[in-house]
Design a protein around this motif. Structure first.
Motif, PDB file in Angstrom:
ATOM      1  N   GLU A  60       0.838  -1.202   0.000  1.00  0.00           N
ATOM      2  CA  GLU A  60       0.000   0.000   0.000  1.00  0.00           C
ATOM      3  C   GLU A  60       0.878   1.260   0.000  1.00  0.00           C
ATOM      4  O   GLU A  60       0.542   2.256  -0.650  1.00  0.00           O
ATOM      5  CB  GLU A  60      -0.942  -0.034   1.223  1.00  0.00           C
ATOM      6  CG  GLU A  60      -2.167   0.803   1.018  1.00  0.00           C
ATOM      7  CD  GLU A  60      -3.326   0.444   1.963  1.00  0.00           C
ATOM      8  OE1 GLU A  60      -3.448  -0.721   2.389  1.00  0.00           O
ATOM      9  OE2 GLU A  60      -4.112   1.348   2.256  1.00  0.00           O
TER      10      GLU A  60
ATOM     11  N   ASN B  95      -1.865  -0.056  13.509  1.00  0.00           N
ATOM     12  CA  ASN B  95      -2.421  -1.178  12.740  1.00  0.00           C
ATOM     13  C   ASN B  95      -1.953  -1.222  11.298  1.00  0.00           C
ATOM     14  O   ASN B  95      -1.881  -2.295  10.702  1.00  0.00           O
ATOM     15  CB  ASN B  95      -3.956  -1.189  12.830  1.00  0.00           C
ATOM     16  CG  ASN B  95      -4.607   0.001  12.173  1.00  0.00           C
ATOM     17  OD1 ASN B  95      -3.994   1.058  12.041  1.00  0.00           O
ATOM     18  ND2 ASN B  95      -5.840  -0.166  11.771  1.00  0.00           N
ATOM     19  N   PHE B  96      -1.653  -0.045  10.723  1.00  0.00           N
ATOM     20  CA  PHE B  96      -1.033   0.016   9.384  1.00  0.00           C
ATOM     21  C   PHE B  96       0.209   0.882   9.504  1.00  0.00           C
ATOM     22  O   PHE B  96       0.236   2.022   9.064  1.00  0.00           O
ATOM     23  CB  PHE B  96      -2.033   0.565   8.354  1.00  0.00           C
ATOM     24  CG  PHE B  96      -2.947  -0.507   7.816  1.00  0.00           C
ATOM     25  CD1 PHE B  96      -2.662  -1.143   6.618  1.00  0.00           C
ATOM     26  CD2 PHE B  96      -4.065  -0.909   8.527  1.00  0.00           C
ATOM     27  CE1 PHE B  96      -3.482  -2.156   6.131  1.00  0.00           C
ATOM     28  CE2 PHE B  96      -4.893  -1.921   8.066  1.00  0.00           C
ATOM     29  CZ  PHE B  96      -4.602  -2.540   6.851  1.00  0.00           C
TER      30      PHE B  96
ATOM     31  N   ILE C 160      -0.298   3.791   6.532  1.00  0.00           N
ATOM     32  CA  ILE C 160      -0.933   5.044   6.957  1.00  0.00           C
ATOM     33  C   ILE C 160       0.084   6.189   7.039  1.00  0.00           C
ATOM     34  O   ILE C 160      -0.200   7.285   6.550  1.00  0.00           O
ATOM     35  CB  ILE C 160      -1.767   4.842   8.242  1.00  0.00           C
ATOM     36  CG1 ILE C 160      -2.987   3.963   7.881  1.00  0.00           C
ATOM     37  CG2 ILE C 160      -2.208   6.172   8.834  1.00  0.00           C
ATOM     38  CD1 ILE C 160      -3.927   3.634   9.024  1.00  0.00           C
TER      39      ILE C 160
ATOM     40  N   TRP D 168       0.370   7.480   3.603  1.00  0.00           N
ATOM     41  CA  TRP D 168      -0.791   8.279   3.153  1.00  0.00           C
ATOM     42  C   TRP D 168      -0.657   9.740   3.561  1.00  0.00           C
ATOM     43  O   TRP D 168      -1.298  10.605   2.998  1.00  0.00           O
ATOM     44  CB  TRP D 168      -2.087   7.798   3.804  1.00  0.00           C
ATOM     45  CG  TRP D 168      -2.572   6.439   3.499  1.00  0.00           C
ATOM     46  CD1 TRP D 168      -2.016   5.513   2.664  1.00  0.00           C
ATOM     47  CD2 TRP D 168      -3.748   5.827   4.050  1.00  0.00           C
ATOM     48  NE1 TRP D 168      -2.779   4.367   2.660  1.00  0.00           N
ATOM     49  CE2 TRP D 168      -3.842   4.546   3.501  1.00  0.00           C
ATOM     50  CE3 TRP D 168      -4.713   6.259   4.949  1.00  0.00           C
ATOM     51  CZ2 TRP D 168      -4.873   3.660   3.823  1.00  0.00           C
ATOM     52  CZ3 TRP D 168      -5.741   5.394   5.269  1.00  0.00           C
ATOM     53  CH2 TRP D 168      -5.821   4.103   4.711  1.00  0.00           C
TER      54      TRP D 168
ATOM     55  N   GLU E 126      -9.018  10.806  11.205  1.00  0.00           N
ATOM     56  CA  GLU E 126      -9.532   9.554  10.639  1.00  0.00           C
ATOM     57  C   GLU E 126      -9.621   8.590  11.806  1.00  0.00           C
ATOM     58  O   GLU E 126      -8.606   8.231  12.390  1.00  0.00           O
ATOM     59  CB  GLU E 126      -8.573   9.078   9.543  1.00  0.00           C
ATOM     60  CG  GLU E 126      -9.250   8.244   8.488  1.00  0.00           C
ATOM     61  CD  GLU E 126      -9.579   6.880   9.022  1.00  0.00           C
ATOM     62  OE1 GLU E 126     -10.768   6.615   9.307  1.00  0.00           O
ATOM     63  OE2 GLU E 126      -8.648   6.083   9.173  1.00  0.00           O
TER      64      GLU E 126
ATOM     65  N   ARG F  66      -8.676  -3.293  12.219  1.00  0.00           N
ATOM     66  CA  ARG F  66      -8.677  -2.266  11.181  1.00  0.00           C
ATOM     67  C   ARG F  66      -9.823  -1.332  11.492  1.00  0.00           C
ATOM     68  O   ARG F  66     -10.869  -1.772  11.965  1.00  0.00           O
ATOM     69  CB  ARG F  66      -8.983  -2.851   9.791  1.00  0.00           C
ATOM     70  CG  ARG F  66      -7.914  -3.715   9.221  1.00  0.00           C
ATOM     71  CD  ARG F  66      -8.156  -3.874   7.721  1.00  0.00           C
ATOM     72  NE  ARG F  66      -7.390  -4.982   7.200  1.00  0.00           N
ATOM     73  CZ  ARG F  66      -7.006  -5.100   5.929  1.00  0.00           C
ATOM     74  NH1 ARG F  66      -7.345  -4.179   5.042  1.00  0.00           N
ATOM     75  NH2 ARG F  66      -6.315  -6.139   5.542  1.00  0.00           N
ATOM     76  N   CYS F  67      -9.647  -0.061  11.152  1.00  0.00           N
ATOM     77  CA  CYS F  67     -10.793   0.837  11.361  1.00  0.00           C
ATOM     78  C   CYS F  67     -11.897   0.476  10.387  1.00  0.00           C
ATOM     79  O   CYS F  67     -13.044   0.833  10.598  1.00  0.00           O
ATOM     80  CB  CYS F  67     -10.373   2.287  11.270  1.00  0.00           C
ATOM     81  SG  CYS F  67      -9.551   2.678   9.770  1.00  0.00           S
TER      82      CYS F  67
ATOM     83  N   TYR G 290     -19.132  -0.860  -0.173  1.00  0.00           N
ATOM     84  CA  TYR G 290     -18.738  -1.937  -1.084  1.00  0.00           C
ATOM     85  C   TYR G 290     -19.985  -2.719  -1.483  1.00  0.00           C
ATOM     86  O   TYR G 290     -20.862  -2.958  -0.639  1.00  0.00           O
ATOM     87  CB  TYR G 290     -17.796  -2.920  -0.391  1.00  0.00           C
ATOM     88  CG  TYR G 290     -16.416  -2.384  -0.078  1.00  0.00           C
ATOM     89  CD1 TYR G 290     -15.366  -2.522  -0.990  1.00  0.00           C
ATOM     90  CD2 TYR G 290     -16.143  -1.769   1.145  1.00  0.00           C
ATOM     91  CE1 TYR G 290     -14.090  -2.046  -0.699  1.00  0.00           C
ATOM     92  CE2 TYR G 290     -14.875  -1.296   1.444  1.00  0.00           C
ATOM     93  CZ  TYR G 290     -13.854  -1.439   0.521  1.00  0.00           C
ATOM     94  OH  TYR G 290     -12.593  -0.971   0.816  1.00  0.00           O
TER      95      TYR G 290
ATOM     96  N   ILE H 154     -13.311  -4.195   4.165  1.00  0.00           N
ATOM     97  CA  ILE H 154     -11.893  -3.801   4.184  1.00  0.00           C
ATOM     98  C   ILE H 154     -11.326  -3.873   2.763  1.00  0.00           C
ATOM     99  O   ILE H 154     -11.849  -4.600   1.925  1.00  0.00           O
ATOM    100  CB  ILE H 154     -11.053  -4.674   5.143  1.00  0.00           C
ATOM    101  CG1 ILE H 154     -10.991  -6.144   4.695  1.00  0.00           C
ATOM    102  CG2 ILE H 154     -11.606  -4.609   6.552  1.00  0.00           C
ATOM    103  CD1 ILE H 154     -10.103  -7.009   5.597  1.00  0.00           C
ATOM    104  N   GLY H 155     -10.287  -3.094   2.525  1.00  0.00           N
ATOM    105  CA  GLY H 155      -9.618  -3.211   1.222  1.00  0.00           C
ATOM    106  C   GLY H 155      -9.680  -1.975   0.357  1.00  0.00           C
ATOM    107  O   GLY H 155      -9.698  -2.065  -0.882  1.00  0.00           O
TER     108      GLY H 155
ATOM    109  N   PHE I 118     -10.484   8.328   1.184  1.00  0.00           N
ATOM    110  CA  PHE I 118     -10.582   7.433   2.338  1.00  0.00           C
ATOM    111  C   PHE I 118     -10.946   8.265   3.564  1.00  0.00           C
ATOM    112  O   PHE I 118     -10.235   9.201   3.939  1.00  0.00           O
ATOM    113  CB  PHE I 118      -9.255   6.699   2.589  1.00  0.00           C
ATOM    114  CG  PHE I 118      -9.366   5.675   3.687  1.00  0.00           C
ATOM    115  CD1 PHE I 118      -9.719   4.364   3.401  1.00  0.00           C
ATOM    116  CD2 PHE I 118      -9.150   6.023   5.014  1.00  0.00           C
ATOM    117  CE1 PHE I 118      -9.852   3.417   4.415  1.00  0.00           C
ATOM    118  CE2 PHE I 118      -9.279   5.083   6.032  1.00  0.00           C
ATOM    119  CZ  PHE I 118      -9.634   3.779   5.729  1.00  0.00           C
TER     120      PHE I 118
HETATM  121  C1  UN1 Z   1      -7.227   1.411   8.778  1.00  0.00           C
HETATM  122  O1  UN1 Z   1      -7.606   0.390   9.305  1.00  0.00           O
HETATM  123  O2  UN1 Z   1      -7.048   2.455   9.453  1.00  0.00           O
HETATM  124  O3  UN1 Z   1      -9.195  -0.378   3.592  1.00  0.00           O
HETATM  125  C2  UN1 Z   1      -6.846   1.505   7.354  1.00  0.00           C
HETATM  126  C3  UN1 Z   1      -8.447  -1.049   4.304  1.00  0.00           C
HETATM  127  C4  UN1 Z   1      -6.966  -0.763   4.284  1.00  0.00           C
HETATM  128  C5  UN1 Z   1      -6.688   0.423   5.148  1.00  0.00           C
HETATM  129  C6  UN1 Z   1      -7.220   0.314   6.537  1.00  0.00           C
HETATM  130  N1  UN1 Z   1      -6.546  -0.510   2.931  1.00  0.00           N
HETATM  131  O4  UN1 Z   1      -8.867  -1.940   5.017  1.00  0.00           O
END
Ligand code: UN1
Length: 496
Positions: free
Chosen positions: A107, A153-154, A158, A161, A251, A284-285, A439, A445-446, A453
């Protein structure tokens, strides 16, 4: 056991924290494995880093944006070469399985190449003036020194980004990596330094949120803050940044719903639910934490989902046969445990998991069973509050309209997923689901780096990462050029 000691990066030099304090970064799958000692910095370290960034801004803002972007092309290539090494190091400090840490590095690679292109695309507008012989346009300007606060978590994606768009837009940065996972953020910055990043453009100050994060948020020379983390901390960040009028990009949390209608491809919905709920150990968020099941398929889905969740192999993410890694630390285990208790006290039923895994190969790590709660109703706390662990709730509904209402009935609004073959319902859901991401026939997720985002309600404050990041990291200047050689008074000389 011997382990390396890392320093802060300030003005191009690697320096220990003022006062020399450090904190240990340990492997959540095996606490006897110490990744390294990282600085536990002080407000003075932040002040030095901000001063270095302020100094570097004087020249960095004048480097043509396409040239700034070339560093990202090189950094992206280095990340590609180092993908496997960085992924292994990330699994060791964060816990998620290798396939996923490779994805995290990927990513950052995607972000590098995507944002490198932005170096030639920092477009503004040209527009007619209401006056004759007057030219009007808008140009993007960098903001100045920006403070970046990133989660565990990332730990590479992140930070990328935030750092990459901030840099390409001409800003200089001070980043505070997550206390649990600083190494991956160091690796990202190492790639930038090796790619030729000038001193002071990116500075790292490692330490805790209350000390280093607060100092960044409050520093008068920091012009903007980009934060990813919990809604509770995000609210503090926004309130404190308001004192110096800093723009803040937040975020934060999610309580993401996957809705499965009776007409869905059930196999696809099951695979999506397993990946969305238990991928990244639910940390993951965007993780799926509510599965909304239409009555006609609810029983069949539940039976199969529970059977498959029970078969997931939990363990050390460095072992390629493992599907679910540890939670990042003991606090997260406590939170998962507490929420299972709260759910059961409110009348939910434990269908799978529910406990920390201890003993044997789990003895020196922080592991939690993939957990499914049934009989959950939309008003229970487990249906409304973020757990950030491998804990998912099943909620049943009768009609599509009810599902949308339940999905929207929470404070968060990050990601949503709908499984159906009905195109009319799909488009209705796209319109009506209150979330930054929807989605259709894919899990919650993804997200891909070149789309916006972020989320609505308590998930964010209106900014977007991904293709929205350049908007946050630039400020508009309106430019008027009068070539009439006389005073022309807007709204007066051209009035009827
Ligand atoms: C996050 O958990 O803060 O869309 C980011 C997703 C990943 C990014 C998650 N590409 O699940």
């Amino acid at each position: 056991m011997a382990y390396p000691t890392f320093h802060n990066l300030i003005g191009g030099e690697w320096l220990p924290a003022v006062g020399g304090k450090t904190m240990l970064n340990v492997n959540p799958a095996d606490h006897s494995d110490v990744v390294g000692a990282f600085p536990s910095s002080h407000g003075d370290d932040v002040a030095k880093a901000v001063a270095a960034a302020k100094k570097a801004f004087e020249s960095w803002r004048l480097v043509p944006a396409p040239k700034r972007a070339e560093i990202l092309v090189r950094a992206g290539s280095l990340l590609k070469e180092r993908k496997e090494e960085y992924a292994r190091q990330m699994t060791r400090e964060m816990g998620k399985v290798l396939a996923e840490t490779r994805g995290d590095v990927q990513e950052a690679i995607d972000e590098a190449f995507y944002v490198a292109g932005e170096g030639r695309r920092l477009f503004g507008q040209t527009t007619p003036s209401e006056l004759q012989n007057k030219f009007a346009m808008s140009v993007r300007m960098p903001v100045g020194v920006v403070g970046l606060i990133t989660p565990w978590n990332f730990p590479m994606a992140i930070p990328s980004w935030k750092l990459f768009p901030a840099m390409v837009a001409g800003n200089t940065c001070v980043i505070k990596p997550a206390t649990d996972t600083p190494h991956s953020t160091y690796n990202l910055v190492e790639a930038l330094v090796d790619a030729g990043l000038p001193a002071g453009v990116v500075n790292i100050v490692s330490g805790t949120g209350p000390i280093v994060g607060s100092a960044l948020v409050e520093h008068p020379d920091v012009r903007a803050i980009s934060f990813t983390g919990s809604s509770a901390v995000g609210s503090q960040v926004a309130q404190r940044a308001a004192a110096t009028f800093k723009p803040v990009s937040l975020e934060m949390g999610g309580k993401n719903a996957q809705i499965v209608l009776d007409d869905a491809n059930l196999e696809l919905a099951l695979e999506g639910a397993l990946w969305g709920s238990f991928g990244t150990t639910g940390q993951r968020c965007t993780a799926t934490s509510r599965i909304l099941l239409q009555k006609g398929i609810a029983e069949a889905f539940k039976t199969e989902f529970v059977a498959r969740a029970k078969k997931l192999k939990v363990g050390n993410g460095l072992d390629e046969s493992i599907e679910v890694g540890p939670q990042v630390n003991a606090n997260q285990i406590e939170t998962s445990t507490r929420y299972v208790e709260i759910a059961l006290a409110e009348g939910a039923k434990l269908l799978a998991g529910g406990h920390a895994l201890t003993g044997g190969s789990y003895a020196s790590g922080t592991f939690f069973e993939p957990t499914i709660l049934g009989g959950v109703t939309p008003t229970m706390r487990i249906a409304r509050e973020e757990v950030f662990g491998p804990v998912v709730s099943l909620i049943e509904f009768d009609t599509f309209e009810q599902a949308v209402e339940i999905a929207n009935s929470i404070d968060y609004g990050l990601s949503t997923a709908l499984y159906t073959k009905d195109v009319n319902r799909a488009f209705t859901a796209i319109r009506d689901l209150e979330a930054g991401i929807t989605y259709i026939n894919a899990p919650t997720i993804g997200a891909e780096v070149h789309l916006p985002f972020g989320g609505v309600k308590h998930t964010g404050n209106g900014h977007r990462e991904g293709n929205g990041a350049i908007d946050f990291f630039t400020t508009w200047k309106a430019v008027y050029v009068d070539y009439s050689d006389k005073l022309q008074r807007a709204q007066i000389d051209n009035a009827e």
